[in-house]
Design an enzyme around this catalytic site. Structure first.
Site, PDB file in Angstrom:
ATOM      1  N   GLY A  81      33.888  33.589  21.150  1.00  0.00           N
ATOM      2  CA  GLY A  81      34.898  32.723  21.752  1.00  0.00           C
ATOM      3  C   GLY A  81      35.150  31.470  20.936  1.00  0.00           C
ATOM      4  O   GLY A  81      34.255  30.945  20.265  1.00  0.00           O
ATOM      5  N   ILE A  85      38.535  36.994  13.961  1.00  0.00           N
ATOM      6  CA  ILE A  85      39.709  36.397  14.591  1.00  0.00           C
ATOM      7  C   ILE A  85      40.692  37.525  14.913  1.00  0.00           C
ATOM      8  O   ILE A  85      41.196  38.200  14.015  1.00  0.00           O
ATOM      9  CB  ILE A  85      40.348  35.342  13.674  1.00  0.00           C
ATOM     10  CG1 ILE A  85      39.334  34.235  13.372  1.00  0.00           C
ATOM     11  CG2 ILE A  85      41.596  34.768  14.315  1.00  0.00           C
ATOM     12  CD1 ILE A  85      38.750  33.542  14.583  1.00  0.00           C
ATOM     13  N   ALA A 129      34.969  33.434  26.937  1.00  0.00           N
ATOM     14  CA  ALA A 129      34.381  34.771  26.890  1.00  0.00           C
ATOM     15  C   ALA A 129      35.386  35.892  27.107  1.00  0.00           C
ATOM     16  O   ALA A 129      35.000  37.062  27.073  1.00  0.00           O
ATOM     17  CB  ALA A 129      33.277  34.877  27.948  1.00  0.00           C
ATOM     18  N   GLY A 158      44.431  25.810  32.601  1.00  0.00           N
ATOM     19  CA  GLY A 158      43.370  25.758  33.600  1.00  0.00           C
ATOM     20  C   GLY A 158      42.227  24.863  33.163  1.00  0.00           C
ATOM     21  O   GLY A 158      41.824  23.959  33.873  1.00  0.00           O
ATOM     22  N   GLN A 163      44.951  27.891  19.750  1.00  0.00           N
ATOM     23  CA  GLN A 163      43.818  27.526  20.593  1.00  0.00           C
ATOM     24  C   GLN A 163      43.054  26.337  20.016  1.00  0.00           C
ATOM     25  O   GLN A 163      42.685  25.404  20.743  1.00  0.00           O
ATOM     26  CB  GLN A 163      42.876  28.723  20.733  1.00  0.00           C
ATOM     27  CG  GLN A 163      43.260  29.689  21.815  1.00  0.00           C
ATOM     28  CD  GLN A 163      42.997  29.111  23.176  1.00  0.00           C
ATOM     29  OE1 GLN A 163      41.869  29.092  23.659  1.00  0.00           O
ATOM     30  NE2 GLN A 163      44.022  28.604  23.820  1.00  0.00           N
ATOM     31  N   ASN A 212      43.772  37.481  16.528  1.00  0.00           N
ATOM     32  CA  ASN A 212      45.165  37.173  16.174  1.00  0.00           C
ATOM     33  C   ASN A 212      45.206  35.743  15.663  1.00  0.00           C
ATOM     34  O   ASN A 212      45.024  34.790  16.422  1.00  0.00           O
ATOM     35  CB  ASN A 212      46.084  37.332  17.391  1.00  0.00           C
ATOM     36  CG  ASN A 212      47.540  37.047  17.054  1.00  0.00           C
ATOM     37  OD1 ASN A 212      47.946  37.084  15.900  1.00  0.00           O
ATOM     38  ND2 ASN A 212      48.327  36.744  18.071  1.00  0.00           N
ATOM     39  N   GLU A 241      37.035  26.828  23.644  1.00  0.00           N
ATOM     40  CA  GLU A 241      36.454  25.534  23.976  1.00  0.00           C
ATOM     41  C   GLU A 241      35.798  24.856  22.784  1.00  0.00           C
ATOM     42  O   GLU A 241      35.618  23.638  22.771  1.00  0.00           O
ATOM     43  CB  GLU A 241      35.446  25.715  25.119  1.00  0.00           C
ATOM     44  CG  GLU A 241      36.124  26.157  26.398  1.00  0.00           C
ATOM     45  CD  GLU A 241      35.168  26.602  27.485  1.00  0.00           C
ATOM     46  OE1 GLU A 241      34.706  25.742  28.254  1.00  0.00           O
ATOM     47  OE2 GLU A 241      34.899  27.805  27.573  1.00  0.00           O
ATOM     48  N   GLY A 244      47.547  30.766  28.982  1.00  0.00           N
ATOM     49  CA  GLY A 244      48.224  30.286  27.797  1.00  0.00           C
ATOM     50  C   GLY A 244      47.366  30.484  26.568  1.00  0.00           C
ATOM     51  O   GLY A 244      47.720  30.079  25.464  1.00  0.00           O
ATOM     52  N   LYS A 288      47.480  33.712  14.715  1.00  0.00           N
ATOM     53  CA  LYS A 288      48.488  32.771  15.201  1.00  0.00           C
ATOM     54  C   LYS A 288      48.064  32.144  16.526  1.00  0.00           C
ATOM     55  O   LYS A 288      48.083  30.915  16.679  1.00  0.00           O
ATOM     56  CB  LYS A 288      49.841  33.467  15.354  1.00  0.00           C
ATOM     57  CG  LYS A 288      50.949  32.545  15.853  1.00  0.00           C
ATOM     58  CD  LYS A 288      52.324  33.197  15.776  1.00  0.00           C
ATOM     59  CE  LYS A 288      52.819  33.232  14.353  1.00  0.00           C
ATOM     60  NZ  LYS A 288      54.243  33.649  14.266  1.00  0.00           N
TER      61      LYS A 288
END
Length: 738
Positions: free
Chosen positions: A701, A628, A510, A240, A637, A630, A704, A469, A632
């Site tokens: 987050g 963190i 977020a 997205g 990301q 996860n 980004e 994703g 992986k």
């Protein structure tokens, strides 16, 4: 839960569905009697439609209807809610706002029939002069109004300083540069699509959206029904990056057509249509002027920005207010944001809106200042390290950017960098190193989650959030497993449905920070309900035991003299399940601290001595994003965000034809994106320092953050390799040739 001890790294719980093709995206949804819609797009940039000849289209095989402004679908009013991507509703008038605007919808029995019939429609326009050139519009740029709650022209001056220019003039060293980048496109793997079905006056809309709840509001308002009559379903979204937050023309028209025809309607945009229908990133021009003492201490920062905007509305890049506003300590700061209004498709959120563009200018200028001072770029940034939010003087909840610099430099081998541009040659390649800072605000929204203990021994964790994703399917499972002391395999995630526990969705980096604490709250509430059932139901083996004497422990209820697994308990009492909802939201801490995720990029670039071809050799990214959840999926990301930044730096840029306003490279054959050969090894390191002032999980987050600063780091490395300072993106070989 002790966040400091987390070392979780598990596979995606939805991974098998995706690699086997079993995951259903919006266009995969079946519906009995489905019809197919195909959008008609304008071929002029500004004007009005005098007539649309649809005679041949209506006579084509399989065509059910052709809707136009002269035969419109019913949508309500000209005012639109926040989550519609532009300031008007499609097909409600004959006005043309930009080239590629939706001006009609052909509905037929098959996609091919609708597409072929659409090609037969003939439009007659009354054209008007269109403003489509961003450079030509800069002299007439205007003030956009407040930016993130502050004036578009914002200034902080030291005592006794009359203006920012006075502060710059008094500086011992100054550098100034103008930096530009064209508009960019999201280019998600999944094209926008929707399937609209009505039954008994209620709409079910399958569509790829980052926010089912915002889509419900937009659809209900435009269709004139209550929000209770709209259900939005979006369990899987194929990317997205911001442009699946707003509601665009295709779901509005599909739903209205389905209601008019009395049968489901599917609309799948072609790749070319996504370049105009569903938003983009603004084109941006910036001037950054820095004044400093000879020891590198910043005295003055002046950051001026011009961003393209559409006459149809949208979200423009606020580059200075999201970077120079708070990234470095300085005695004098001047920000000035202006917009250039054009007759072009509306811009919208695109991964790290503002920060991505602003970081290219600011971090390039910092590198230019380091060169002027003959100072190491890392040392320059450390010398101007901000320990409080400038101008507000509130502390950060957690900031370890200095460690990002030092750890990144060590992992990358920054000490081997030759500061002399063009000094390192390997065969036919000039080799250079560059670095830059990354920043993105820590956002958190109200969120609710439902936890349900099931009679089969599994637990469902559900919320109306989205997974693009980005890993939210797995985050819900991991956090549910941790909260309940169960294996991840026993947690069933549910998301992407507006009828689930309230959640605004996945954007602004977020989703984990907002939804994660609600998982813990819901698990506690569901455990309480389970204990209540156990001690009050006469069929329960724990019946009559005081509730205070029963505790939940790793899937079992434990009393002083007995214990029972929750699945056994539920089957014994004849219950299919027990559930409860938990919620979380920001508190007063959001006025007492500043919340930001930080990072640092270090990269090596090779530039061919003969062809000018730039190639990225390797990159190291160190992230200060709190806990963190996860490792992986978090690493994925960051790698994805870095790839995003590589595209911005070296390949991407929309080309707008000056005469027609058409996007000339609106296909994947012409709009270049990174492929495997463009992406080198990416070394990702997380500090994993919990930010417990931000939320109980300590997680901020990161989705980004990873793209911010990548273009600047690459540009700085190109300068180190060649001695050429490229201030225009993308950095292509023609700009590097003599």
């Amino acid at each position: 839960m002790d966040s400091t001890a987390r070392t979780v790294s598990v596979n995606r719980v939805d991974g098998r569905l995706k690699v086997t093709g079993a995951a259903r995206y919006a266009a995969d949804q079946p519906a009995e009697g489905i019809a197919h819609g195909y959008l008609l797009l304008s071929t002029v940039a500004r004007g009005s439609i005098r007539a649309l000849d649809v005679t041949a289209a209506e006579a084509s095989p399989g065509v059910l209807a052709v809707y136009t402004p002269f035969r419109p679908l019913e949508l309500l009013g000209s005012g639109t809610p926040f989550s519609v991507g532009h300031s008007w509703l499609p097909l409600q008038d004959a006005e043309v706002h930009y080239h590629g605007q939706a001006i009609g919808l052909v509905v037929a029995e098959t996609f091919e029939q609708a597409r072929d019939a659409a090609a037969l429609v003939r439009a007659d326009y009354e054209t008007r002069p269109a403003a489509v050139s961003f450079p030509d519009g800069i002299p007439g740029a205007t003030d956009p109004g407040p930016i993130i709650g502050e004036p578009a022209r914002l200034e902080f001056l030291a005592d006794g300083v009359g203006s920012i220019d006075e502060a710059l003039a008094a500086s011992e060293v100054t550098v100034s540069g103008s930096y530009g980048q064209p508009g960019k496109h999201h280019s998600a793997m999944e094209p926008h699509a929707c399937v609209a079905t009505w039954q008994d006056g209620a709409l079910t809309l399958h569509t790829g959206t980052q926010s089912a709840s915002l889509t419900v509001g937009a659809m209900a308002a435009a269709l004139g029904v209550g929000t209770a009559q709209v259900r939005v379903v979006s369990p899987h979204v194929g990317g997205g990056f911001g442009n699946k937050v707003a509601t665009w023309a295709h779901p509005l028209l599909a739903a209205a057509a389905a209601r008019a025809l009395g049968r489901p309607v599917k609309v799948v945009l072609t790749r070319e249509q996504t370049f105009t229908i569903t938003g983009n990133r603004s084109a941006v021009r910036q001037t950054v002027t820095l004044g400093a003492r000879r020891d590198g201490t910043l005295v003055a920062v002046k950051h001026q920005v011009w961003s393209s905007q559409s006459a149809s509305g949208g979200i423009f890049e606020s580059s200075a207010h999201t970077t120079s506003r708070y990234l470095y300590r300085t005695e004098n700061l001047h920000l000035d944001q202006k917009i250039v209004t054009l007759d072009v498709p509306p811009p919208t959120w695109m991964r790290a809106p503002g920060q991505e563009s602003g970081s290219f200018a600011l971090e390039s200028a910092l590198d230019e200042l380091a060169t002027e001072l003959r100072m190491d770029p890392v040392e320059l940034r450390l010398r101007n390290y901000a320990t409080v939010y400038p101008g507000r003087n509130v502390p950060w909840s957690s900031k370890h950017l200095d460690r990002c610099y030092r750890i990144g430099a060590e992992r990358f081998g920054w000490a081997r960098r030759n500061p002399v541009p063009g000094a390192v040659v390997r065969g036919e390649w000039l080799v250079g190193m560059g670095m830059a800072t990354a920043n993105y605000p820590g956002e958190r929204f109200p969120a609710s989650v439902q936890v349900r203990f099931r009679a089969d021994g599994d637990v469902t964790v559900s919320s109306a959030t989205a997974d693009l994703g980005t890993g939210m399917w797995t985050v819900l499972a991991v956090l549910g497993a941790e909260a309940l002391g169960l294996p991840v395999a026993r947690i069933r995630s549910e998301l992407g449905d507006s009828t689930l526990a309230a959640n605004i969705g996945s954007f602004g980096s977020a989703s984990t920070a907002s939804t994660g604490p609600a998982v813990t709250a819901a698990a506690e509430a569901a455990t309480t309900e389970l204990i209540t059932l156990a001690v009050t139901d006469e069929r329960s083996p724990l019946y009559g035991v005081p509730a205070g004497d029963v505790r939940y422990e790793r899937g079992e209820l434990v009393a002083p003299d007995r214990r029972v697994a929750f699945g056994d308990l539920l089957r014994t009492v004849g219950s299919e399940g027990v559930e409860a909802t938990g919620s979380s939201a920001p508190g007063p801490e959001h006025g007492q601290h500043a919340f930001t995720s930080f990072g640092a990029h270090f990269c090596e670039v090779r530039v061919n001595r003969w062809t000018g071809e730039p190639r990225l050799s390797r990159i190291t990214t160190v992230v200060d994003g709190g806990t963190i959840i996860n490792a992986k999926t978090a690493r994925s990301q960051i790698i994805g965000a870095v790839v995003f930044g590589i595209g911005h730096a070296l390949l991407e840029g929309a080309v707008v034809e000056p005469e027609s306003g058409r996007i000339a490279n609106g296909t994947f054959a012409d709009y270049l994106l990174p492929v495997n050969a463009d992406v080198p090894p990416v070394d990702v390191h997380f500090l994993n320092e919990p930010d417990l002032l931000f939320n109980p999980l300590g997680a901020r987050g990161i989705g980004e953050l990873g793209t911010v600063g990548v273009a600047a780091a690459i540009g700085n490395a190109v300068y180190n390799a060649t001695g050429r300072r490229i201030r225009e993106l993308p950095i292509t070989l023609d700009r590097l040739l003599d």
